[in-house]
Design a protein around this motif. Structure first.
Motif, mmCIF file in Angstrom:
data_model
loop_
_atom_site.group_PDB
_atom_site.id
_atom_site.type_symbol
_atom_site.label_atom_id
_atom_site.label_comp_id
_atom_site.label_asym_id
_atom_site.label_seq_id
_atom_site.Cartn_x
_atom_site.Cartn_y
_atom_site.Cartn_z
ATOM 1 N N HIS A 1 0.833 -1.192 0.000
ATOM 2 C CA HIS A 1 0.000 0.000 0.000
ATOM 3 C C HIS A 1 0.875 1.251 0.000
ATOM 4 O O HIS A 1 0.523 2.242 -0.624
ATOM 5 C CB HIS A 1 -0.924 0.010 1.217
ATOM 6 N N ALA A 2 1.978 1.205 0.720
ATOM 7 C CA ALA A 2 2.872 2.358 0.776
ATOM 8 C C ALA A 2 3.407 2.687 -0.614
ATOM 9 O O ALA A 2 3.543 3.863 -0.971
ATOM 10 C CB ALA A 2 4.015 2.094 1.746
ATOM 11 N N PHE A 3 3.705 1.670 -1.427
ATOM 12 C CA PHE A 3 4.177 1.906 -2.785
ATOM 13 C C PHE A 3 3.149 2.688 -3.589
ATOM 14 O O PHE A 3 3.472 3.662 -4.260
ATOM 15 C CB PHE A 3 4.495 0.576 -3.484
ATOM 16 N N PHE A 4 1.893 2.268 -3.512
ATOM 17 C CA PHE A 4 0.851 2.941 -4.283
ATOM 18 C C PHE A 4 0.571 4.343 -3.751
ATOM 19 O O PHE A 4 0.238 5.247 -4.513
ATOM 20 C CB PHE A 4 -0.423 2.099 -4.321
ATOM 21 N N GLU A 5 0.710 4.531 -2.444
ATOM 22 C CA GLU A 5 0.565 5.870 -1.889
ATOM 23 C C GLU A 5 1.671 6.783 -2.416
ATOM 24 O O GLU A 5 1.410 7.918 -2.793
ATOM 25 C CB GLU A 5 0.575 5.824 -0.371
ATOM 26 N N HIS A 6 2.888 6.276 -2.452
ATOM 27 C CA HIS A 6 4.006 7.074 -2.979
ATOM 28 C C HIS A 6 3.815 7.352 -4.469
ATOM 29 O O HIS A 6 4.106 8.452 -4.942
ATOM 30 C CB HIS A 6 5.345 6.377 -2.732
ATOM 31 N N LEU A 7 3.331 6.353 -5.198
ATOM 32 C CA LEU A 7 3.062 6.556 -6.620
ATOM 33 C C LEU A 7 1.994 7.626 -6.821
ATOM 34 O O LEU A 7 2.126 8.492 -7.697
ATOM 35 C CB LEU A 7 2.619 5.238 -7.272
ATOM 36 N N GLY A 8 0.955 7.597 -6.016
ATOM 37 C CA GLY A 8 -0.097 8.606 -6.101
ATOM 38 C C GLY A 8 0.425 10.000 -5.810
ATOM 39 O O GLY A 8 0.096 10.966 -6.507
ATOM 40 N N VAL A 9 1.255 10.122 -4.791
ATOM 41 C CA VAL A 9 1.851 11.424 -4.456
ATOM 42 C C VAL A 9 2.739 11.902 -5.598
ATOM 43 O O VAL A 9 2.705 13.081 -5.977
ATOM 44 C CB VAL A 9 2.642 11.334 -3.130
ATOM 45 N N LEU A 10 3.516 10.989 -6.177
ATOM 46 C CA LEU A 10 4.378 11.346 -7.304
ATOM 47 C C LEU A 10 3.560 11.859 -8.483
ATOM 48 O O LEU A 10 3.892 12.892 -9.079
ATOM 49 C CB LEU A 10 5.214 10.136 -7.738
ATOM 50 N N VAL A 11 2.482 11.172 -8.811
ATOM 51 C CA VAL A 11 1.653 11.581 -9.948
ATOM 52 C C VAL A 11 1.011 12.941 -9.687
ATOM 53 O O VAL A 11 0.962 13.792 -10.571
ATOM 54 C CB VAL A 11 0.585 10.505 -10.256
ATOM 55 N N VAL A 12 0.551 13.165 -8.470
ATOM 56 C CA VAL A 12 -0.087 14.446 -8.160
ATOM 57 C C VAL A 12 0.927 15.582 -8.160
ATOM 58 O O VAL A 12 0.671 16.662 -8.704
ATOM 59 C CB VAL A 12 -0.834 14.363 -6.806
ATOM 60 N N THR A 13 2.086 15.361 -7.596
ATOM 61 C CA THR A 13 3.077 16.446 -7.529
ATOM 62 C C THR A 13 3.728 16.714 -8.874
ATOM 63 O O THR A 13 4.148 17.840 -9.138
ATOM 64 C CB THR A 13 4.174 16.134 -6.492
#
Length: 182
Positions: free
Chosen positions: A148-160
Motif C-alpha cells: 500500500h505504501a508503494f501505491f501511496e508514494h506513486l499517487g503522491v508522485l503523480v499528483v506532484t
C-alpha cells in the motif's frame, strides 16, 4: 476478499438486494413490461450500487484500522464520500435520463428504470449501509502493508508531477488512438 471483511461484504449484499428489490418493485408497481432491451436494468443498477457501497464501506474499515471507533469511522466515511457518491449518482442519473430523447420506447424505459435504481442506490448507500455497518461485527483491518505504501508514494508522485506527466501521457493517448481506430 478485497474488503477483507465478511460483514462489510454482507452489508453490501444487503444493499444490492434492497436496491434491485426496490427497482423491480417499481417495475411491478408501475406495470412496466420487461423486454430484451431493458432486462439488463438489474445488472446495471447492481454494478453502480456496488461501487457506491464499496467506497463507503472501505473508508469505514480504513478509519477503523487507523484507530477510529466504529461510529466515528462511519461518520468520517459519510463526510468524505457523500459528495463524490452524490455527484457520481447524479451524473449517471442525468446520463440515463437522456435516453428519454430516444425514439425507441424500450430505451426510454431503460433510462428511467436505471435512473430510479440510481436514486435508491444513493439513498441506501448513505442511510442503510451505515446503519448496517454500525450494528454488524466489524473489526479493524490490519495496518497497511508495504505494498500500500508503494501505491501511496506513486499517487503522491503523480499528483506532484502532474504537469510534467501530462505531455507524455497525452502523446501516449494520441498514439494509442491512432493505432486503434474505432
Amino acid at each position: 476478499m478485497l474488503l477483507r471483511s465478511v460483514f462489510a461484504t454482507l452489508g453490501i449484499v444487503v444493499i444490492i438486494i434492497a436496491v434491485i428489490g426496490s427497482a423491480m418493485g417499481f417495475v411491478g408497481w408501475t406495470g412496466i413490461v420487461l423486454n430484451a432491451t431493458n432486462s439488463s436494468v438489474p445488472i446495471i443498477i447492481m454494478t453502480i450500487a456496488i461501487a457506491n457501497s464499496v467506497h463507503v464501506a472501505d473508508r469505514v474499515l480504513s478509519g477503523m484500522s487507523d484507530g477510529l471507533e466504529r461510529d466515528t469511522a462511519i461518520v468520517e466515511s459519510l463526510k468524505e464520500n457523500a459528495w463524490p457518491v452524490f455527484l457520481t449518482s447524479m451524473t449517471t442519473i442525468i446520463g440515463f435520463l437522456s435516453l428519454n430523447t430516444s425514439e425507441i420506447p424500450p430505451y426510454r424505459v431503460l433510462g428511467n428504470l436505471v435512473a430510479f435504481g440510481m436514486m435508491t442506490a444513493f439513498a441506501y448507500s448513505m442511510t442503510l449501509l451505515p446503519t448496517l455497518l454500525s450494528v454488524l461485527l466489524l473489526r479493524a483491518r490490519p495496518a497497511r502493508t508495504r505494498r500500500h505504501a508503494f501505491f501511496e508514494h506513486l499517487g503522491v508522485l503523480v499528483v506532484t508531477r502532474r504537469r510534467m506527466l501530462f505531455w507524455p501521457m497525452l502523446a501516449v493517448a494520441v498514439r494509442w488512438r491512432r493505432a486503434c481506430p474505432a
